[in-house]
Scaffold this motif. Structure first.
Motif, PDB file in Angstrom:
ATOM      1  N   ARG A 288     -14.261   0.209  -5.051  1.00 14.16           N
ATOM      2  CA  ARG A 288     -13.403  -0.548  -4.209  1.00 14.16           C
ATOM      3  C   ARG A 288     -13.019   0.181  -3.016  1.00 14.16           C
ATOM      4  O   ARG A 288     -12.415  -0.176  -2.087  1.00 14.16           O
ATOM      5  CB  ARG A 288     -11.869  -0.416  -5.091  1.00 14.16           C
TER       6      ARG A 288
ATOM      7  N   LEU B 224     -14.115   4.798 -18.727  1.00 13.98           N
ATOM      8  CA  LEU B 224     -13.393   5.810 -18.883  1.00 13.98           C
ATOM      9  C   LEU B 224     -13.272   6.484 -20.424  1.00 13.98           C
ATOM     10  O   LEU B 224     -12.967   7.749 -20.528  1.00 13.98           O
ATOM     11  CB  LEU B 224     -11.733   5.284 -18.638  1.00 13.98           C
TER      12      LEU B 224
ATOM     13  N   ASP C 202      -4.612   7.712  -9.044  1.00 17.20           N
ATOM     14  CA  ASP C 202      -3.215   7.518  -9.079  1.00 17.20           C
ATOM     15  C   ASP C 202      -2.562   8.717  -8.618  1.00 17.20           C
ATOM     16  O   ASP C 202      -2.231   9.703  -9.307  1.00 17.20           O
ATOM     17  CB  ASP C 202      -2.907   7.130 -10.553  1.00 17.20           C
TER      18      ASP C 202
ATOM     19  N   ARG D 131      -5.286  -5.454 -13.964  1.00 17.13           N
ATOM     20  CA  ARG D 131      -5.732  -4.343 -13.472  1.00 17.13           C
ATOM     21  C   ARG D 131      -5.422  -3.068 -14.305  1.00 17.13           C
ATOM     22  O   ARG D 131      -5.809  -1.992 -13.795  1.00 17.13           O
ATOM     23  CB  ARG D 131      -5.060  -4.120 -12.208  1.00 17.13           C
ATOM     24  N   TYR D 132      -4.559  -3.303 -15.307  1.00 22.48           N
ATOM     25  CA  TYR D 132      -4.091  -2.032 -15.997  1.00 22.48           C
ATOM     26  C   TYR D 132      -4.404  -2.246 -17.735  1.00 22.48           C
ATOM     27  O   TYR D 132      -4.131  -3.380 -18.079  1.00 22.48           O
ATOM     28  CB  TYR D 132      -2.524  -1.948 -15.711  1.00 22.48           C
ATOM     29  N   GLY D 133      -4.109  -1.152 -18.183  1.00 22.62           N
ATOM     30  CA  GLY D 133      -3.817  -1.065 -19.753  1.00 22.62           C
ATOM     31  C   GLY D 133      -2.280  -1.388 -19.827  1.00 22.62           C
ATOM     32  O   GLY D 133      -1.465  -0.930 -19.381  1.00 22.62           O
TER      33      GLY D 133
ATOM     34  N   ILE E 147       0.117   0.985 -17.796  1.00 24.52           N
ATOM     35  CA  ILE E 147      -0.477   2.545 -17.942  1.00 24.52           C
ATOM     36  C   ILE E 147      -0.795   2.955 -16.531  1.00 24.52           C
ATOM     37  O   ILE E 147      -1.686   2.338 -15.822  1.00 24.52           O
ATOM     38  CB  ILE E 147      -1.737   2.585 -18.951  1.00 24.52           C
ATOM     39  N   ILE E 148      -0.401   3.978 -15.994  1.00 21.18           N
ATOM     40  CA  ILE E 148      -0.644   4.696 -14.973  1.00 21.18           C
ATOM     41  C   ILE E 148      -1.364   5.969 -15.332  1.00 21.18           C
ATOM     42  O   ILE E 148      -1.295   6.423 -16.339  1.00 21.18           O
ATOM     43  CB  ILE E 148       0.741   4.980 -14.115  1.00 21.18           C
ATOM     44  N   GLY E 149      -2.270   6.294 -14.442  1.00 16.72           N
ATOM     45  CA  GLY E 149      -3.244   7.262 -14.590  1.00 16.72           C
ATOM     46  C   GLY E 149      -2.697   8.754 -15.399  1.00 16.72           C
ATOM     47  O   GLY E 149      -3.391  10.091 -14.593  1.00 16.72           O
TER      48      GLY E 149
ATOM     49  N   TYR F 135      -2.048  10.733 -19.045  1.00 17.71           N
ATOM     50  CA  TYR F 135      -2.033  10.482 -20.699  1.00 17.71           C
ATOM     51  C   TYR F 135      -1.714  12.284 -21.226  1.00 17.71           C
ATOM     52  O   TYR F 135      -2.411  12.859 -20.701  1.00 17.71           O
ATOM     53  CB  TYR F 135      -3.164  10.000 -21.270  1.00 17.71           C
TER      54      TYR F 135
ATOM     55  N   THR G 197      -7.971   2.995 -23.447  1.00 14.61           N
ATOM     56  CA  THR G 197      -6.835   2.000 -23.826  1.00 14.61           C
ATOM     57  C   THR G 197      -7.374   1.852 -25.307  1.00 14.61           C
ATOM     58  O   THR G 197      -6.427   1.669 -26.166  1.00 14.61           O
ATOM     59  CB  THR G 197      -6.592   0.960 -23.054  1.00 14.61           C
TER      60      THR G 197
ATOM     61  N   ARG H 280       4.279   6.038  -7.119  1.00 14.75           N
ATOM     62  CA  ARG H 280       2.822   6.093  -7.396  1.00 14.75           C
ATOM     63  C   ARG H 280       1.992   5.457  -6.429  1.00 14.75           C
ATOM     64  O   ARG H 280       2.488   4.349  -5.919  1.00 14.75           O
ATOM     65  CB  ARG H 280       2.702   5.509  -8.649  1.00 14.75           C
TER      66      ARG H 280
HETATM   67  C1  G1P Z   1      -7.744   2.878 -15.732  1.00 17.58           C
HETATM   68  C2  G1P Z   1      -7.121   2.437 -17.058  1.00 17.58           C
HETATM   69  C3  G1P Z   1      -6.091   1.403 -17.366  1.00 17.58           C
HETATM   70  C4  G1P Z   1      -5.141   2.138 -16.466  1.00 17.58           C
HETATM   71  C5  G1P Z   1      -5.621   2.549 -15.070  1.00 17.58           C
HETATM   72  C6  G1P Z   1      -4.432   3.305 -14.319  1.00 17.58           C
HETATM   73  O1  G1P Z   1      -8.294   1.606 -15.169  1.00 17.58           O
HETATM   74  O2  G1P Z   1      -8.449   1.793 -18.010  1.00 17.58           O
HETATM   75  O3  G1P Z   1      -5.699   1.214 -18.428  1.00 17.58           O
HETATM   76  O4  G1P Z   1      -3.970   1.147 -16.345  1.00 17.58           O
HETATM   77  O5  G1P Z   1      -6.788   3.297 -14.957  1.00 17.58           O
HETATM   78  O6  G1P Z   1      -4.734   3.494 -12.879  1.00 17.58           O
HETATM   79  P1  G1P Z   1      -9.144   1.651 -13.882  1.00 17.58           P
HETATM   80  O7  G1P Z   1      -8.255   1.799 -12.657  1.00 17.58           O
HETATM   81  O8  G1P Z   1      -9.940   2.987 -13.978  1.00 17.58           O
HETATM   82  O9  G1P Z   1     -10.015   0.234 -13.735  1.00 17.58           O
END
Ligand code: G1P
Length: 289
Positions: free
Chosen positions: A18, A112, A135, A171-173, A205-207, A209, A233, A254
């Motif tokens: 991206r 991931l 993130d 775009r996210y979990g 979910i933000i990066g 864990y 995820t 963020r």
């Molecule tokens: C990854 C995870 C996603 C999470 C995101 C946060 O996605 O797979 O679950 O919500 O990071 O930034 P990516 O951004 O790598 O596509």
């Protein structure tokens, strides 16, 4: 008593598609916000949270990150000779303790979940943190520190979450929320990048864990999920029921530095935190508005 989180995994093998062409020859985690690369912010956040071992999951063309965290004799000598004490401090302060940082090559970009699985032999059955450096979060204390505090209360798996506009759930979990006290949300399920029409919530979910090692049992099966990738995820979702799972709404702002807008915004926001830059940034924004 929960087991302490001593190790952190930094998946940095992504292709950074991206942000091309900037990321053609350079990892996106080396993109700079004000005066330091994203990976350095992530490492500093982990260290502030008490992390003792740092594991970077790298890919081809990522050796620059190992160099960034290595001692640079020539540069240090030149700075010393020239009396540049402050600059010298900048490059020595960031050095991890000898043996504190390890690098593992993820040989293929399989997702991931696969990147995290590559760290299994280093984690050796302990709870561990995962930080996605793109993130970037402006927060005091740092988000991982906040999460460790929440983890000490609830144990199990804890992920950082925030609400996103529904059109961006793909775009996210996303959490399938069971109960929510505004700070910690308990989830009964997790879905990776659901279409807005079917997303169980907008809590994303933000990066960041904190995970229990049970997640490796599921990652080992190498099942493909969204986008044909091995998803972290999905593996976490499979532990729900066995391992407590909570989303933690962090305090802080963020920035998605894997995108142009977030990257530019982060540069402005972080520069505004620096005393001798704040007025200049305001002046520059006025000039170009
Ligand atoms: C990854 C995870 C996603 C999470 C995101 C946060 O996605 O797979 O679950 O919500 O990071 O930034 P990516 O951004 O790598 O596509």
């Amino acid at each position: 008593m929960v087991r302490p989180v001593r190790k952190a995994v930094f998946p940095v093998a992504g292709l950074g598609t991206r942000f091309l062409p900037a990321t053609k020859a350079m990892p996106k985690e080396m993109l700079t916000i004000v005066d330091r690369p994203l990976i350095q912010y992530a490492v500093e956040e982990a260290q502030a949270a008490g992390i003792e071992e740092l594991i970077l999951i790298t890919g081809r063309g990522k050796t620059v990150m190992a160099d960034h965290f290595d001692h640079s004799f020539e540069l240090a000598q030149v700075l010393k000779d020239r009396g540049k004490t402050e600059a010298l401090k900048q490059i020595t302060d960031l050095l991890p303790e000898p043996g504190q940082m390890s690098f593992i090559r993820q040989q293929q970009p399989l997702g991931l979940g696969h990147a995290v699985w590559c760290a299994r032999n280093f984690i050796q059955g302990e709870p561990f943190a995962v930080i996605l450096a793109d993130d970037l979060i402006l927060a005091k204390p740092g988000v991982l520190t906040q999460m460790v505090e929440a983890y000490n209360e609830v144990g199990g798996n804890v992920v950082a979450v925030e609400d996103v506009p529904r059109q961006y759930t793909n775009r996210y979990g996303i959490l399938d929320v069971e109960s929510d006290d505004g700070r910690l949300a308990r989830a009964k399920g997790l879905v990776e990048k659901p279409d807005p029409s079917v997303a169980p919530s907008t809590l994303s979910i933000i990066g960041r864990y904190i995970l229990q090692p049970e997640v490796f049992d599921h990652l080992a099966k190498k099942e493909r999920g969204a986008g044909g990738e091995i998803q972290l995820t999905d593996a976490i979702a499979k532990t729900i029921g066995t391992v407590p799972f909570h989303g933690y709404r962090f305090m802080g702002e963020r920035f998605d530095c894997g995108q142009r807008r977030g990257f530019i915004e982060a540069n402005i926001a972080f520069a505004m935190q620096v005393d001798d830059l704040r007025d200049q940034v305001i002046e520059l924004l006025r000039k170009y508005a």
